[in-house]
Design a protein around this motif. Structure first.
Motif, mmCIF file in Angstrom:
data_model
loop_
_atom_site.group_PDB
_atom_site.id
_atom_site.type_symbol
_atom_site.label_atom_id
_atom_site.label_comp_id
_atom_site.label_asym_id
_atom_site.label_seq_id
_atom_site.Cartn_x
_atom_site.Cartn_y
_atom_site.Cartn_z
ATOM 1 N N TYR A 33 16.865 -27.981 -0.206
ATOM 2 C CA TYR A 33 16.553 -27.058 -1.290
ATOM 3 C C TYR A 33 17.504 -27.253 -2.656
ATOM 4 O O TYR A 33 18.666 -27.096 -2.431
ATOM 5 C CB TYR A 33 16.461 -25.710 -0.999
ATOM 6 C CG TYR A 33 15.810 -24.867 -1.829
ATOM 7 C CD1 TYR A 33 14.483 -25.176 -2.010
ATOM 8 C CD2 TYR A 33 16.165 -23.683 -2.324
ATOM 9 C CE1 TYR A 33 13.740 -24.388 -2.992
ATOM 10 C CE2 TYR A 33 15.471 -22.885 -3.142
ATOM 11 C CZ TYR A 33 14.048 -23.063 -3.584
ATOM 12 O OH TYR A 33 13.339 -22.633 -4.394
ATOM 13 N N GLY A 36 19.158 -23.634 -4.648
ATOM 14 C CA GLY A 36 19.799 -22.385 -4.072
ATOM 15 C C GLY A 36 21.067 -22.334 -4.679
ATOM 16 O O GLY A 36 21.558 -23.182 -5.350
ATOM 17 N N TYR A 37 21.826 -21.317 -4.158
ATOM 18 C CA TYR A 37 23.305 -20.981 -4.696
ATOM 19 C C TYR A 37 23.952 -20.832 -3.258
ATOM 20 O O TYR A 37 23.144 -20.940 -2.187
ATOM 21 C CB TYR A 37 23.515 -19.932 -5.408
ATOM 22 C CG TYR A 37 22.821 -18.468 -4.979
ATOM 23 C CD1 TYR A 37 22.952 -17.840 -3.863
ATOM 24 C CD2 TYR A 37 22.002 -17.848 -6.133
ATOM 25 C CE1 TYR A 37 22.218 -16.724 -3.603
ATOM 26 C CE2 TYR A 37 21.147 -16.740 -5.832
ATOM 27 C CZ TYR A 37 21.459 -16.163 -4.558
ATOM 28 O OH TYR A 37 20.753 -15.070 -4.135
ATOM 29 N N TRP A 61 13.415 -13.155 -5.437
ATOM 30 C CA TRP A 61 13.177 -14.571 -5.541
ATOM 31 C C TRP A 61 13.993 -15.339 -4.350
ATOM 32 O O TRP A 61 14.862 -16.278 -4.701
ATOM 33 C CB TRP A 61 13.434 -15.297 -6.799
ATOM 34 C CG TRP A 61 12.753 -14.712 -8.034
ATOM 35 C CD1 TRP A 61 11.762 -15.108 -8.617
ATOM 36 C CD2 TRP A 61 13.245 -13.790 -8.908
ATOM 37 N NE1 TRP A 61 11.111 -14.467 -9.701
ATOM 38 C CE2 TRP A 61 12.119 -13.759 -9.878
ATOM 39 C CE3 TRP A 61 14.323 -13.373 -9.204
ATOM 40 C CZ2 TRP A 61 12.425 -12.801 -11.154
ATOM 41 C CZ3 TRP A 61 14.515 -12.355 -10.408
ATOM 42 C CH2 TRP A 61 13.728 -12.298 -11.286
ATOM 43 N N SER A 64 15.278 -20.433 -0.370
ATOM 44 C CA SER A 64 15.598 -20.926 1.039
ATOM 45 C C SER A 64 16.306 -19.734 1.745
ATOM 46 O O SER A 64 17.016 -19.925 2.954
ATOM 47 C CB SER A 64 16.714 -22.090 0.559
ATOM 48 O OG SER A 64 17.901 -21.750 0.219
ATOM 49 N N THR A 66 19.246 -17.658 0.854
ATOM 50 C CA THR A 66 20.785 -17.501 1.103
ATOM 51 C C THR A 66 21.177 -15.950 1.089
ATOM 52 O O THR A 66 22.022 -15.827 1.748
ATOM 53 C CB THR A 66 21.498 -18.362 -0.073
ATOM 54 O OG1 THR A 66 20.748 -19.641 -0.458
ATOM 55 C CG2 THR A 66 22.886 -18.426 0.105
ATOM 56 N N ASP A 82 9.384 -14.252 -1.446
ATOM 57 C CA ASP A 82 9.025 -15.359 -2.245
ATOM 58 C C ASP A 82 7.631 -15.600 -2.133
ATOM 59 O O ASP A 82 6.965 -15.445 -1.283
ATOM 60 C CB ASP A 82 9.802 -16.760 -1.716
ATOM 61 C CG ASP A 82 10.118 -17.684 -2.499
ATOM 62 O OD1 ASP A 82 11.236 -17.867 -3.262
ATOM 63 O OD2 ASP A 82 9.033 -18.479 -2.694
ATOM 64 N N LEU A 83 7.025 -15.972 -3.237
ATOM 65 C CA LEU A 83 5.679 -16.216 -3.459
ATOM 66 C C LEU A 83 5.049 -17.476 -2.533
ATOM 67 O O LEU A 83 4.093 -17.613 -2.303
ATOM 68 C CB LEU A 83 5.197 -16.279 -4.985
ATOM 69 C CG LEU A 83 4.022 -15.956 -5.243
ATOM 70 C CD1 LEU A 83 3.533 -14.626 -4.928
ATOM 71 C CD2 LEU A 83 3.740 -15.892 -6.931
ATOM 72 N N GLY A 255 5.909 -12.537 -1.387
ATOM 73 C CA GLY A 255 6.018 -11.310 -2.340
ATOM 74 C C GLY A 255 6.032 -11.690 -3.751
ATOM 75 O O GLY A 255 6.602 -13.041 -4.124
ATOM 76 N N ASN A 256 5.324 -10.985 -4.711
ATOM 77 C CA ASN A 256 5.770 -11.453 -6.092
ATOM 78 C C ASN A 256 6.702 -10.388 -6.893
ATOM 79 O O ASN A 256 6.535 -9.448 -6.691
ATOM 80 C CB ASN A 256 4.354 -11.273 -6.574
ATOM 81 C CG ASN A 256 4.224 -12.112 -7.991
ATOM 82 O OD1 ASN A 256 5.233 -12.148 -8.867
ATOM 83 N ND2 ASN A 256 2.872 -12.081 -8.640
ATOM 84 N N ALA A 257 7.626 -11.117 -7.268
ATOM 85 C CA ALA A 257 8.459 -10.535 -8.017
ATOM 86 C C ALA A 257 7.975 -9.563 -9.367
ATOM 87 O O ALA A 257 8.666 -8.650 -9.704
ATOM 88 C CB ALA A 257 9.489 -11.567 -8.564
ATOM 89 N N THR A 308 6.649 -18.104 -11.429
ATOM 90 C CA THR A 308 7.690 -17.949 -12.729
ATOM 91 C C THR A 308 8.002 -19.295 -12.814
ATOM 92 O O THR A 308 8.593 -19.872 -12.003
ATOM 93 C CB THR A 308 8.717 -16.839 -12.234
ATOM 94 O OG1 THR A 308 8.157 -15.767 -11.823
ATOM 95 C CG2 THR A 308 9.390 -16.699 -13.527
HETATM 96 C C1 LIG Z 1 16.034 -20.423 -8.004
HETATM 97 S S1 LIG Z 1 14.964 -20.153 -6.644
HETATM 98 C C2 LIG Z 1 15.683 -18.970 -5.644
HETATM 99 C C3 LIG Z 1 16.864 -19.892 -4.818
HETATM 100 C C4 LIG Z 1 17.541 -18.842 -3.779
HETATM 101 N N1 LIG Z 1 18.595 -17.972 -4.493
HETATM 102 C C5 LIG Z 1 18.298 -19.752 -2.641
HETATM 103 O O1 LIG Z 1 19.446 -19.640 -2.540
HETATM 104 O O2 LIG Z 1 17.674 -20.343 -2.117
HETATM 105 C C6 LIG Z 1 13.496 -19.476 -7.218
HETATM 106 C C7 LIG Z 1 12.506 -18.768 -6.286
HETATM 107 O O3 LIG Z 1 11.676 -18.417 -6.723
HETATM 108 C C8 LIG Z 1 10.252 -18.282 -6.088
HETATM 109 N N2 LIG Z 1 9.386 -17.771 -7.275
HETATM 110 C C9 LIG Z 1 8.852 -18.305 -8.274
HETATM 111 N N3 LIG Z 1 8.193 -17.480 -8.968
HETATM 112 C C10 LIG Z 1 8.168 -16.207 -8.017
HETATM 113 C C11 LIG Z 1 7.697 -14.842 -8.167
HETATM 114 N N4 LIG Z 1 6.669 -14.504 -9.230
HETATM 115 N N5 LIG Z 1 7.715 -14.180 -7.361
HETATM 116 C C12 LIG Z 1 8.496 -14.429 -6.099
HETATM 117 N N6 LIG Z 1 9.062 -15.728 -6.017
HETATM 118 C C13 LIG Z 1 8.855 -16.629 -6.862
HETATM 119 C C14 LIG Z 1 10.323 -19.914 -6.223
HETATM 120 O O4 LIG Z 1 9.310 -20.076 -5.051
HETATM 121 C C15 LIG Z 1 11.752 -20.294 -5.747
HETATM 122 O O5 LIG Z 1 11.864 -20.470 -4.242
#
Ligand SMILES: C[S@@+](CC[C@H](N)C(=O)[O-])C[C@H]1O[C@@H](n2cnc3c(N)ncnc32)[C@H](O)[C@@H]1O
Length: 444
Positions: A33, A36-37, A61, A64, A66, A82-83, A255-257, A308
């Motif tokens: 992935y 991620g951080y 959001w 993966s 973390t 996560d969606l 889930g949707n943020a 998003t």
């Molecule tokens: C920057 S990544 C997050 C990474 C995470 N912090 C990690 O360490 O793996 C953003 C995530 O937001 C999810 N995403 C995008 N739009 C979304 C929404 N409206 N609601 C929930 N999740 C969403 C994407 O599928 C993606 O996995």
């Protein structure tokens, strides 16, 4: 108002970048992935936040997983949404206890034996002509992969008829053990399709004609699957023992943020990273995994449009909202006035959509976070052509409109960013670096 008990300055904020943490190197992660951080980043935060043990950590959001993995290792309850259902499975797999390791190869072999029912020849057809795996695989290869997936589902998830993993009732049936085998299959299929994955890891190509589809033998597929299980077991750092394994409750769901299904003031801390504003398509980057879990074209399009940061645009544009703050309004103005092609059309609409989604999500974050509690967001700036898109500052100003006050910000310069991954954008960038920022908000 209940204020945060620890001094904000004493919280350890380390560089979130994955490659800064040896434990998060590509070789030690269970899933490749890119967005991620590092665990070191979220572990350090949790260790210094001064939270009581019954605190609930939330990531809207979760990607993966973390944050939820760190919460688990540090003994906190957590919720991760996560969606994208394939990412929920990856996040679940990371919760597998090392105590399960001795039986994993035996279970994999048993799944393979049961999946070894006779398949049709390469001229034959699968039982489902709409199987999304057929985009890349001839029927003779799609069938054994599908058989394996069905066995994981029947034996480890539903205990009977197949349950499709596109809703939370089904997702709640998935144990970390079942998710582990799903991730092993994701990795197997991704490796088999290596020729279709270009240097930009967020894109997946399709064969030009049906004749160019993969024809891997069932034996090679099954051997590759068992190999992936062994590789995953060897990634010890991904499955470290936890401090209070049995007591932590972890809820991982689709889930949707923008519309969080949690009560007002119900979580104690948020650690998250909203999608970047670099037109990196999170749905496309997981097309392979979504195909493994039978996500058809209509569902895929729906998911893609809902994320998003999607690279798609809706027909009706969202209006600019002054509440998004001066930095955002000025950036959108500069983008709209840019002389390059499609600036007023596609790009303007696409950025409007991103900011509208971010704003709705921040409003939800402020609603579910308890008053006085902290929210950490990892954010990255980017460029539209040569126009600076200062997403961290925009996020801070937007959040302020919902009572989330920025109380600390740490900037980390990076030359390896998602902008770098998007090769077309390099034309405008030369050697310009971008900044990854950790934003700390207090909910007032
Ligand atoms: C920057 S990544 C997050 C990474 C995470 N912090 C990690 O360490 O793996 C953003 C995530 O937001 C999810 N995403 C995008 N739009 C979304 C929404 N409206 N609601 C929930 N999740 C969403 C994407 O599928 C993606 O996995």
């Amino acid at each position: 108002m209940q204020l945060h008990s620890t001094s904000i300055d004493s919280i350890a904020i380390s560089n979130p970048k994955l490659y800064k943490d040896p434990k998060s190197s590509k070789e030690s992660r269970i899933f490749p992935y890119y967005a991620g951080y590092s665990s070191e980043f979220s572990n350090n935060l949790l260790a210094t936040l001064g939270l009581s043990q019954n605190s609930i950590i939330f990531d809207p959001w979760n990607g993966s997983g973390t944050t939820t993995r760190s919460a688990f290792t540090n003994g906190f309850d957590s919720i991760g949404f996560d969606l994208n259902p394939s990412m929920v499975l990856v996040a679940k797999a990371r919760l597998l206890s090392p105590l399960e390791h001795p039986c994993l190869v035996a279970i994999a072999k048993s799944l393979v034996e049961q999946a070894r029912i006779p398949t049709t020849s390469c001229n034959g057809s699968t039982s489902d002509p709409y199987d999304p795996l057929l985009k890349w695989f001839a029927a003779c290869s799609a069938i054994p992969i599908r058989n394996l997936e069905s066995k994981i589902n029947n034996l480890l998830v539903s205990n009977n008829a197949y349950v499709k993993l596109d809703n939370n009732l089904a997702m709640d049936l998935v144990s970390p053990l079942a998710a582990f085998f799903y991730v092993s299959l994701f990795r197997t299929v991704r490796k088999l399709l290596i020729d279709f994955i270009p240097s930009n890891p967020t894109w997946v190509k399709h064969p030009k004609t049906k004749l160019n589809r993969k024809r891997t033998s069932p034996d090679s597929i099954f051997t590759a699957f068992i190999e992936e299980v062994k590789i995953l077991i060897s990634r010890e750092s991904s499955f470290e023992a936890t401090s209070r394994d049995s007591e932590s409750s972890i809820k991982l769901q689709i889930g949707n943020a923008e519309n969080i299904t949690l009560h007002d003031s119900s979580v104690d801390a948020i650690i998250s990273s909203p999608p970047y504003c670099t037109r990196i398509d999170y749905a496309v980057s997981t097309t392979i995994e979504l195909a493994v879990i039978r996500c058809g074209q209509t569902e895929f399009d729906l998911l893609r449009r809902g994320l998003t940061g999607t690279s798609t645009v809706e027909r009706t544009a969202t209006p600019v909202d002054a509440k998004w703050g001066a930095t955002c309004v000025n950036f959108l103005d500069a983008l709209y006035s840019h002389p390059s092609k499609a600036s007023k059309g596609y790009y303007f609409k696409n950025h409007l959509q991103y900011f509208a989604s971010l704003s709705r999500s921040l409003s939800e974050i402020s609603r579910v976070l308890k008053p006085g509690k902290l929210c950490f967001l990892v954010s990255q700036d980017s460029y539209y052509k040569e126009v600076h898109n200062d997403v961290p500052t925009i996020t801070s100003e937007m959040a302020n409109a919902f009572g989330l006050e920025i109380v600390r910000r740490e900037d980390f310069k990076t030359s390896r960013s998602m902008v770098g991954v998007n090769l077309k954008s390099k034309k405008y960038l030369n050697s310009r670096s971008t900044t990854e920022s950790v934003l700390c908000f207090q909910n007032n």
